[in-house]
Design an enzyme around this catalytic site. Sequence first.
Site, mmCIF file in Angstrom:
data_model
loop_
_atom_site.group_PDB
_atom_site.id
_atom_site.type_symbol
_atom_site.label_atom_id
_atom_site.label_comp_id
_atom_site.label_asym_id
_atom_site.label_seq_id
_atom_site.Cartn_x
_atom_site.Cartn_y
_atom_site.Cartn_z
ATOM 1 N NE ARG A 15 -2.142 1.321 3.592
ATOM 2 C CZ ARG A 15 -3.207 1.533 4.368
ATOM 3 N NH1 ARG A 15 -3.572 0.611 5.253
ATOM 4 N NH2 ARG A 15 -3.921 2.631 4.249
ATOM 5 C CG ASP A 60 0.984 6.115 3.729
ATOM 6 O OD1 ASP A 60 0.443 5.002 3.866
ATOM 7 O OD2 ASP A 60 1.979 6.475 4.389
ATOM 8 C CE1 TYR A 106 7.058 4.038 -1.659
ATOM 9 C CE2 TYR A 106 8.186 2.058 -0.921
ATOM 10 C CZ TYR A 106 7.015 2.748 -1.170
ATOM 11 O OH TYR A 106 5.808 2.151 -0.941
ATOM 12 N NE ARG A 136 4.700 11.003 4.368
ATOM 13 C CZ ARG A 136 3.430 11.014 4.766
ATOM 14 N NH1 ARG A 136 2.663 9.935 4.585
ATOM 15 N NH2 ARG A 136 2.932 12.082 5.352
#
Length: 265
Positions: free
Chosen positions: A55, A57, A115, A201
Site C-alpha cells: 500500500r 499512503d 522508493y 517519510r
Amino acid sequence: MTKYAIVVEYIGTNYAGSQKQPNQRTIQSELEKALSTLIIGGINPPQIKTIFSGRTDAGVHALGQVVHFETEEPIVASRFLNSLNGILPKDISVSSIQVVPYNFHAQKSGRYRQYEYRVVNRQNRSAWDIHSLLVRKPLDIGRMNKALSYLIGEHDFTSFKSSQSTDPAKVCIVYKAECKKAGDKITLEIVANRFLYNMVRIITGTLLMIEQKGLKAETMAEILEAKDRTKAGPTVSPDGLTLIKVGYEPYNEIENTNTMEITEK
C-alpha cells in the site's frame, strides 16, 4: 483462470491512498472498476479483485506499483493496455501486463521495493516544483549520505515507524540509501526488502532535521539505536515520495532497472 501482473503508474495527490477504503476514492477502487468494465462489461459488473505489491499512503505516487489479478477472459496485451488506459482516470495508467505463474503473488513474492523522495533545495518556490519538497536552507549532500550510510543492513527501524501503526513488524533490510544532487534538485533513493508505515517519510524528515540543526551525521545511528519514534524527525509531506519499482529477484544494484522481471519459483 489465468493470473496476470500489471505495472501501474499514478499520481497519488487526489486519492486516499492505494488501498480500497469505504467511501473513499483510491487507486485500487479506480483500477478494479476499470478492469471490471473492460474485462466483464455490462452495467455494474462483478468486480475484478486486485492484489497490490504494497500500500501507498494518501498523496504518494508510483511509477512501478505491481498488481496481480485473475480472470477467465483471454487478454491481448497491446489492445488491452490501450483500452484500459483509455478508461482509467488521467492520473492513473498501466505500463505493462504479463501472464504470471499461479504461485506468483504481487506482495508476498516481492524481494525488494525501491522508493525515491524528491527535494528542491533553493530559496524560492517554483510552479515546476510540483511533487517535490522545498527546503530553503542549503543542504550538504556529503553529510546526508554519511548519515544515510548508517541505515544500510538489517536493523530494527522502530524509530522510523509511525506511532499510529498497529503492525508489529519492525525489522527491515536496507540495501541502498543515498542522495543524488542535480543542480538544486536532490533525490533520496532507498531500497529495502520491506518498509514500515511512513518509514521513508520519517527517514527523510530525520535527515533534514540533522542538516537543519547542524547535528553530526552519526546522529542518524544514535536515533536508529534508540528504537524510539520520538527521537526521529518529522514525517514529511507524502507529495515528494514515489514508489519506483518492486523487484522479484534478489536485489542487484548494477542490474536494477524499472522493468518488472518475474520468474517462476
